[in-house]
Design a protein around this motif. Structure first.
Motif, PDB file in Angstrom:
ATOM      1  N   GLY A 163       0.809  -1.210   0.000  1.00  0.00           N
ATOM      2  CA  GLY A 163       0.000   0.000   0.000  1.00  0.00           C
ATOM      3  C   GLY A 163       0.842   1.259   0.000  1.00  0.00           C
ATOM      4  N   PRO A 164       0.218   2.392   0.315  1.00  0.00           N
ATOM      5  CA  PRO A 164       0.930   3.689   0.248  1.00  0.00           C
ATOM      6  C   PRO A 164       2.154   3.767   1.163  1.00  0.00           C
ATOM      7  CG  PRO A 164      -1.444   4.024   0.388  1.00  0.00           C
ATOM      8  CD  PRO A 164      -1.212   2.575   0.624  1.00  0.00           C
ATOM      9  N   GLY A 165       2.121   3.091   2.295  1.00  0.00           N
ATOM     10  CA  GLY A 165       3.257   3.131   3.214  1.00  0.00           C
ATOM     11  C   GLY A 165       4.177   1.945   3.078  1.00  0.00           C
ATOM     12  N   ARG A 166       4.211   1.343   1.886  1.00  0.00           N
ATOM     13  CA  ARG A 166       4.948   0.089   1.698  1.00  0.00           C
ATOM     14  C   ARG A 166       6.448   0.235   1.895  1.00  0.00           C
ATOM     15  NH1 ARG A 166       2.988   1.863  -3.200  1.00  0.00           N
ATOM     16  NH2 ARG A 166       4.497   2.299  -4.853  1.00  0.00           N
ATOM     17  N   ALA A 167       7.030   1.355   1.509  1.00  0.00           N
ATOM     18  CA  ALA A 167       8.486   1.497   1.607  1.00  0.00           C
ATOM     19  C   ALA A 167       8.945   1.446   3.059  1.00  0.00           C
ATOM     20  CB  ALA A 167       8.937   2.798   0.941  1.00  0.00           C
ATOM     21  N   ALA A 168       8.272   2.209   3.916  1.00  0.00           N
ATOM     22  CA  ALA A 168       8.642   2.225   5.337  1.00  0.00           C
ATOM     23  C   ALA A 168       8.374   0.870   5.984  1.00  0.00           C
ATOM     24  CB  ALA A 168       7.873   3.325   6.057  1.00  0.00           C
ATOM     25  N   ALA A 169       7.242   0.249   5.638  1.00  0.00           N
ATOM     26  CA  ALA A 169       6.912  -1.059   6.219  1.00  0.00           C
ATOM     27  C   ALA A 169       7.930  -2.114   5.812  1.00  0.00           C
ATOM     28  CB  ALA A 169       5.509  -1.476   5.780  1.00  0.00           C
ATOM     29  N   ALA A 170       8.340  -2.097   4.547  1.00  0.00           N
ATOM     30  CA  ALA A 170       9.321  -3.076   4.073  1.00  0.00           C
ATOM     31  C   ALA A 170      10.669  -2.868   4.753  1.00  0.00           C
ATOM     32  CB  ALA A 170       9.469  -2.974   2.552  1.00  0.00           C
ATOM     33  N   ARG A 171      11.077  -1.618   4.903  1.00  0.00           N
ATOM     34  CA  ARG A 171      12.363  -1.347   5.586  1.00  0.00           C
ATOM     35  C   ARG A 171      12.315  -1.820   7.028  1.00  0.00           C
ATOM     36  NH1 ARG A 171      12.223   3.613   2.703  1.00  0.00           N
ATOM     37  NH2 ARG A 171      11.358   4.655   4.532  1.00  0.00           N
ATOM     38  N   LYS A 172      11.225  -1.538   7.706  1.00  0.00           N
ATOM     39  CA  LYS A 172      11.116  -1.963   9.104  1.00  0.00           C
ATOM     40  C   LYS A 172      11.150  -3.493   9.197  1.00  0.00           C
ATOM     41  CE  LYS A 172       8.430   0.305  11.968  1.00  0.00           C
ATOM     42  NZ  LYS A 172       7.243   0.786  12.734  1.00  0.00           N
ATOM     43  N   PHE A 173      10.466  -4.159   8.288  1.00  0.00           N
ATOM     44  CA  PHE A 173      10.471  -5.621   8.278  1.00  0.00           C
ATOM     45  C   PHE A 173      11.885  -6.166   8.121  1.00  0.00           C
ATOM     46  CE2 PHE A 173      10.757  -9.301   5.391  1.00  0.00           C
ATOM     47  CZ  PHE A 173      10.207 -10.279   6.209  1.00  0.00           C
ATOM     48  N   ILE A 174      12.624  -5.663   7.155  1.00  0.00           N
ATOM     49  CA  ILE A 174      13.943  -6.222   6.882  1.00  0.00           C
ATOM     50  C   ILE A 174      14.935  -5.883   7.980  1.00  0.00           C
ATOM     51  CG2 ILE A 174      14.932  -4.324   5.516  1.00  0.00           C
ATOM     52  CD1 ILE A 174      15.110  -8.027   4.565  1.00  0.00           C
ATOM     53  N   LEU A 175      14.842  -4.687   8.555  1.00  0.00           N
ATOM     54  CA  LEU A 175      15.780  -4.297   9.615  1.00  0.00           C
ATOM     55  C   LEU A 175      15.549  -5.125  10.872  1.00  0.00           C
ATOM     56  CD1 LEU A 175      15.876  -0.411   9.149  1.00  0.00           C
ATOM     57  CD2 LEU A 175      17.683  -2.049   8.633  1.00  0.00           C
ATOM     58  N   TYR A 176      14.307  -5.276  11.267  1.00  0.00           N
ATOM     59  CA  TYR A 176      14.008  -6.079  12.454  1.00  0.00           C
ATOM     60  C   TYR A 176      14.466  -7.522  12.265  1.00  0.00           C
ATOM     61  CZ  TYR A 176      11.235  -3.034  15.552  1.00  0.00           C
ATOM     62  OH  TYR A 176      10.839  -2.081  16.436  1.00  0.00           O
ATOM     63  N   THR A 177      14.098  -8.108  11.138  1.00  0.00           N
ATOM     64  CA  THR A 177      14.407  -9.521  10.938  1.00  0.00           C
ATOM     65  C   THR A 177      15.899  -9.766  10.754  1.00  0.00           C
ATOM     66  OG1 THR A 177      13.776  -9.215   8.615  1.00  0.00           O
ATOM     67  CG2 THR A 177      12.139 -10.179  10.071  1.00  0.00           C
ATOM     68  N   LEU A 178      16.605  -8.844  10.128  1.00  0.00           N
ATOM     69  CA  LEU A 178      18.055  -9.001  10.019  1.00  0.00           C
ATOM     70  C   LEU A 178      18.731  -8.899  11.377  1.00  0.00           C
ATOM     71  CD1 LEU A 178      18.935  -7.056   6.743  1.00  0.00           C
ATOM     72  CD2 LEU A 178      19.105  -9.523   7.137  1.00  0.00           C
ATOM     73  N   PHE A 179      18.238  -7.997  12.216  1.00  0.00           N
ATOM     74  CA  PHE A 179      18.771  -7.892  13.584  1.00  0.00           C
ATOM     75  C   PHE A 179      18.555  -9.206  14.334  1.00  0.00           C
ATOM     76  CE2 PHE A 179      17.617  -7.072  18.061  1.00  0.00           C
ATOM     77  CZ  PHE A 179      18.859  -6.677  18.544  1.00  0.00           C
ATOM     78  N   GLY A 180      17.343  -9.746  14.233  1.00  0.00           N
ATOM     79  CA  GLY A 180      17.074 -11.024  14.886  1.00  0.00           C
ATOM     80  C   GLY A 180      17.913 -12.149  14.323  1.00  0.00           C
ATOM     81  N   SER A 181      18.124 -12.123  13.021  1.00  0.00           N
ATOM     82  CA  SER A 181      18.925 -13.179  12.393  1.00  0.00           C
ATOM     83  C   SER A 181      20.369 -13.148  12.858  1.00  0.00           C
ATOM     84  CB  SER A 181      18.870 -13.024  10.869  1.00  0.00           C
ATOM     85  OG  SER A 181      17.552 -13.211  10.398  1.00  0.00           O
ATOM     86  N   GLY A 182      20.908 -11.958  13.084  1.00  0.00           N
ATOM     87  CA  GLY A 182      22.273 -11.849  13.584  1.00  0.00           C
ATOM     88  C   GLY A 182      22.423 -12.493  14.955  1.00  0.00           C
ATOM     89  N   LEU A 183      21.472 -12.204  15.836  1.00  0.00           N
ATOM     90  CA  LEU A 183      21.503 -12.822  17.163  1.00  0.00           C
ATOM     91  C   LEU A 183      21.336 -14.335  17.064  1.00  0.00           C
ATOM     92  CD1 LEU A 183      19.251 -10.291  19.135  1.00  0.00           C
ATOM     93  CD2 LEU A 183      21.744 -10.423  19.130  1.00  0.00           C
TER      94      LEU A 183
END
Length: 500
Positions: A159-179
């Motif tokens: 939707g209209p806020g897709r860019a911010a939502a996608a960035r938040k998704f990838i940043l959170y999950t990459l942080f979790g993946s590192g741990l």
């Protein structure tokens, strides 16, 4: 080699779509049919896996593949299924196929059907690989495969806020993946093996108490991001709200299960002392998430966002079951995973159809009277909502009830008074869950009818029936006959927890 075929089919299908459109599958309709055919063949393999599975030996890894991958560092291509992973394999294959059925008549808003089809097939590879991998590094590779495809699905077709939502998704999950990677490598190095079956059989033998505490914390946080556990959940509502319908269905129905499955499959058996140390904290965050999710739902005005916050609460019950460290609680978690996948997948399909017909998911703009203007749509929404709030006889009831029962009688090493308090708070959350779903139905399906009803709003297409009917049937099946799932998972859970 049936499990190799299970992951190879969608991978080969995705690679085939790299052939230029002029030479292979010209036109969006042909691509959509190809995606449905590949995912349908994968579902057939998953059903065959369930058919040949020996349910009398469900705690034993079956249909395994174990080949050297990188012998110099001890990596192996090791796949297998047992009673814990089999239901999730079938659920994932089913949801992916139903998403392609949906796409057959609902082209993505941004076009580029070929790219979306390829991404969904790669997503299926990662999900199925995660549920069948039995080597820590291989598990992590499959666990990470899903990130880029889901990021792209949200960022391109959202939707209209897709860019911010996608960035938040990838940043959170990459942080979790590192741990998660650090925790897994800590266990692998200290134990001298990356084989998950060997680690489970040892039940922490050879790992010091401190290593187990540290490893469970790292892996638990990594898996908690994917689950998601409060307060690491904030990426989820945005991702669900902005994602297209098929993205929301797979995100809720399968991707979230990778987190709780990882805790059960990897963390609990390999570092049991660490699990016992952190279990009260896990239970605390779980019940906070249950109540927080319900209260957040009461404040929502967007249908998809409400369903997203409901997932935070429902996955809280799954985490509470895990935190009890008992067969009853872990069975509740596995049952809750399947129930949530069926019910929430259906909810997001219906929410997508509501938005497609009325042009909005805002509850204030939708108004009421859906039961009179679109009775079949309203009836399906009502069924999914009452299943999600835990009505006895439907799938949502058993996971939550068993989680509460597990909290009443937690593992002997855990403080029973604390978990009884958790049970009481979770019970309050269950009441609040009923409150927000009944409030939703009161305002949307009943309420004051809107003045202008779009043409064709009352009609449900054959494709929609085809996508929804299996989820309705599954919700009824495991709700009326919970033994269907519990008989599959009970033996493996007891073995996983060291009970033979």
């Amino acid at each position: 080699m049936i499990l190799v075929l299970l992951t190879a089919l969608p991978l080969l299908g995705a690679l085939a779509l790299l052939v230029p459109a002029g030479r292979f599958l010209p036109g969006d309709a042909a691509v959509a049919r190809f995606g449905a055919a590949v995912s349908g063949a994968t579902l057939l393999v998953a059903v065959c896996t369930a058919a040949v599975f020996d349910y009398g030996a469900g705690s034993r890894t079956q249909l395994g593949v174990n080949r050297s991958w990188a012998s110099s560092i001890g990596l192996r291509f090791h796949l297998g299924v047992d009673g814990i992973s089999l239901p999730l394999v079938v659920l994932t294959a089913l949801l992916t196929f139903l998403c392609f059925v949906h796409l057959a008549r609902h082209a993505p808003a941004g076009g580029r059907t070929r790219l979306l089809t390829g991404l969904l097939l790669v997503l299926e590879v990662g999900m199925l690989g995660t549920f069948t991998a039995l080597d820590l590094v291989l598990f992590f590779v499959f666990f990470e495969v899903v990130l880029i495809p889901m990021y792209a699905v949200i960022a391109v077709w959202g939707g209209p806020g897709r860019a911010a939502a996608a960035r938040k998704f990838i940043l959170y999950t990459l942080f979790g993946s590192g741990l998660l990677l650090v925790g897994m490598l800590l266990v692998g190095v200290k134990a001298g093996t990356l084989d998950m079956t060997q680690l489970a059989a040892r039940h922490g033998a050879g790992l010091s108490h401190g290593v187990q505490i540290g490893a469970f914390l790292l892996m638990g946080l990594g898996f908690a991001v994917k689950t998601p556990m409060w307060p690491l959940h904030t990426w989820l509502p945005d991702a669900h709200t902005e994602a297209p319908t098929v993205g929301s269905v797979l995100l809720a129905g399968a991707l979230l299960k990778m987190g709780t499955y990882g805790i059960i499959r990897v963390a609990l058996p390999s570092v049991p002392h660490g699990a016992a140390y952190w279990a009260p904290w896990l239970g605390l965050f779980a019940v906070v998430g249950i109540v927080y999710g319900a209260l957040a739902c009461l404040a929502q005005t967007d249908l998809k966002r409400l369903i997203a916050f409901s997932s935070v609460g429902h996955m809280g019950f799954v985490l509470l079951g895990i935190a009890t460290l008992t067969p009853v609680g872990v069975n509740a978690a596995l049952f809750g995973n399947i129930a949530h996948g069926l019910i929430t997948g259906l909810l997001f399909f219906v929410a997508g159809s509501v938005k497609e017909r009325y042009g909005t998911g805002d509850l204030r703009e939708l108004g009421g009277g859906l039961l009179s203007s679109a009775p079949r749509l309203a009836g399906t929404l009502t069924f999914a909502a009452v299943a999600s709030l835990g009505l006895p006889g439907l799938a949502g009831f058993w996971g939550e009830m068993l989680a509460l029962l597990g909290a009443y009688r937690p593992h002997a090493a855990l403080p029973r008074g604390t978990f009884i308090a958790f049970m009481a708070v979770a019970g309050l959350g269950a009441v609040l869950t009923a409150a927000y779903f009944l409030r939703l139905l009161s305002g949307l399906t009943h309420g004051t009818p809107r003045e202008h009803v779009p043409a064709g709003a009352a009609r449900i297409s054959a494709v929609e029936y085809a996508a929804w009917a299996p989820l309705v049937a599954g919700t009824l099946l495991v709700g009326l006959w919970p033994k269907t799932l519990l008989d599959v998972t009970t033996g493996p859970v007891r073995a996983l927890l060291g009970g033979g």
